[in-house]
Design an enzyme around this catalytic site. Structure first.
Site, PDB file in Angstrom:
ATOM      1  N   LYS A 197      20.191  41.346   6.860  1.00 33.89           N
ATOM      2  CA  LYS A 197      20.172  41.558   5.409  1.00 33.89           C
ATOM      3  C   LYS A 197      19.021  42.484   5.095  1.00 33.89           C
ATOM      4  CE  LYS A 197      22.493  39.580   1.990  1.00 33.89           C
ATOM      5  NZ  LYS A 197      23.894  39.215   2.226  1.00 33.89           N
TER       6      LYS A 197
HETATM    7  N1  GLU Z   1      26.800  41.362   1.245  1.00 36.27           N
HETATM    8  C1  GLU Z   1      28.010  40.713   1.618  1.00 36.27           C
HETATM    9  C2  GLU Z   1      27.746  39.322   2.162  1.00 36.27           C
HETATM   10  O1  GLU Z   1      26.754  38.719   1.857  1.00 36.27           O
HETATM   11  C3  GLU Z   1      28.836  41.570   2.549  1.00 36.27           C
HETATM   12  C4  GLU Z   1      28.163  41.926   3.840  1.00 36.27           C
HETATM   13  C5  GLU Z   1      28.934  42.925   4.674  1.00 36.27           C
HETATM   14  O2  GLU Z   1      30.048  43.289   4.292  1.00 36.27           O
HETATM   15  O3  GLU Z   1      28.412  43.327   5.697  1.00 36.27           O
HETATM   16  O4  GLU Z   1      28.545  38.733   2.834  1.00 36.27           O
END
Ligand code: GLU
Length: 429
Positions: free
Chosen positions: A118
């Site tokens: 993240k």
């Molecule tokens: N931000 C989204 C999540 O928390 C998508 C992450 C992604 O598609 O890599 O799942």
């Protein structure tokens, strides 16, 4: 509590829940249930890499501001790191680290070959011009250039970011390496290799697990009373798809306020209203106003918190009336509130399952890009539906076999798969 080497812990304060500690608590609970080896737990309790970079940005006024940008890579045992980039004032390194860990379990749970990551910058994007946001995003990308890549770490949109930011990241990365690299991000615009269905994917996943949970109770979406906190990417897509499937979405809120209608809100009209009013839904005709907090305690069948973390807490959990809670956001229910809900027999569809539709379609986008073959939307939705329903079924099965609540069941599946892979790969050296 497991010792963590890379993670600076926040000083304990009863009023503040350290999100990384909360994430570790869920991991430890799953580890106890699985009788996981202590050494493996020790490894999984630590992010593999924590990067914080300085982002000097020239504001439109000429003033120079230096922002901190984080990227936490939790675990890449199963494949490249994967996870969104968040622009929100409440971003901290602890929060980003917790969310990176959650991504590891989420990807393992839905069976896609990624590890968790993240990223985040603590800014309110509404206070920055498009030009400023572009400069911030490009500098953040260039600072992380060695840490990301289509087989290393693949960012995606999260709160406060969208396809627009992904295009800037893709462009900056591509210019730096000297050729176009669409696979470095997912959730990008269709024009540069994005996937049909990605925009609605997280909301669609929420709709699918709610539909399955209702079916298991002998009910259908038709006429089901749904309340949604949040009208961003996840909340608005879930609202529209649930509305189209015949559910009655009776209340929706955003940070600036919400709307309620006993007969059900006209979601396409509400989306159009929000688009005309700078994303605000306040003042929507044929509805009464309701606050972001009040909404959580409305009588309803399904409650979907799809905004921020820690919304259902020890303070308000006793007033929550929904029979099903589907976590559209990451971590919207605190540890204590979760225990109270489980004790009351409320079905909590946990974040790592309920909001996994986004990363599932990110995976499908990545696969299409790597194979240079692009699918129609129907195929994307079908493949995603298959993975979501399969994960849902496995969680239910695990919950029944082990006699444990759904969140713990989901965690044991995710953590167990990663733990197994770590055991099979072994430690280097
Ligand atoms: N931000 C989204 C999540 O928390 C998508 C992450 C992604 O598609 O890599 O799942």
């Amino acid at each position: 509590m497991i010792s963590t080497s890379l993670m600076p812990r926040e000083s304990p304060s009863p009023a503040h829940i350290c999100p990384f500690d909360q994430a570790c608590s869920y991991l430890e609970e799953a580890a106890r249930e699985l009788k996981l080896d202590q050494g493996i737990l020790e490894v999984l309790s630590n992010p593999r890499k924590v990067v914080t970079v300085s982002i000097p940005v020239k504001r439109d006024s000429g003033e120079v501001q230096v922002l901190a940008g984080h990227r936490v890579q939790h675990c890449d045992i199963l494949g490249p790191y994967k996870g969104g980039i968040r622009y929100h004032p409440a971003v901290t390194l602890q929060e980003v680290s917790a969310l990176a860990m959650l991504m590891t379990w989420k990807c393992a749970l839905v069976g896609i070959p990624y590890g968790g990551a993240k990223g985040g910058i603590a800014i309110d994007p509404k206070r920055y011009s498009v030009g400023e946001l572009e400069r911030i995003t490009r500098r953040y990308t260039s600072e992380l250039i060695k840490d990301i890549g289509p087989s290393v770490d693949i960012p995606a949109p999260d709160m406060g970011t969208s396809a627009r930011e992904m295009a800037w990241i893709m462009d900056t990365y591509s210019v730096n390496v000297g050729h176009a690299v669409p696979g470095v991000v997912t959730g990008k615009p269709l024009s540069i290799g994005g996937s049909l269905g990605r925009e609605m994917a997280t909301g669609r996943g929420v709709m699918i697990v709610v539909r399955e949970a209702l079916a298991d109770m002998g009910k259908s979406l038709v006429g089901t009373r749904v309340v949604i906190q949040g009208f961003g990417n996840v909340g608005s897509a879930a609202a529209l798809l649930l509305h189209q499937a015949g559910a009655k979405v009776i209340a929706i809120s955003t940070g600036t306020g919400g709307v309620f209608s006993e007969v059900g809100l006209d979601i396409p009209a509400l989306k159009a209203y929000a688009a005309e009013n700078h994303k605000s839904i306040v003042g929507f005709p044929q509805a009464t106003s309701i606050s972001h907090d009040q909404l959580l305690t409305l009588p309803c069948d399904v409650l979907i918190p799809a905004a921020l973390e820690n919304q259902i807490t020890e303070e308000n959990v006793s007033q929550v009336q929904a029979q099903i809670i589907a976590e559209g956001a990451n971590g919207p229910v605190t540890l204590e509130a979760n225990q109270a809900l489980e004790a009351r027999g409320v079905t909590v569809l946990p974040d790592i399952l309920a909001n996994a539709g986004g990363v599932v379609v990110s995976y499908l986008e990545w696969v299409q890009g790597l194979s240079y073959v692009f699918w129609d939307e129907e195929r994307v939705n079908r493949e995603m539906e298959k993975l979501m329903v399969q994960a849902y079924r496995q969680v239910i099965q695990q919950s029944k076999v082990r006699q444990i609540p759904l969140r713990l069941a989901a965690y044991t599946l995710g953590v167990g798969r990663v733990g197994q892979a770590l055991t099979d790969r072994g430690l280097y050296p």
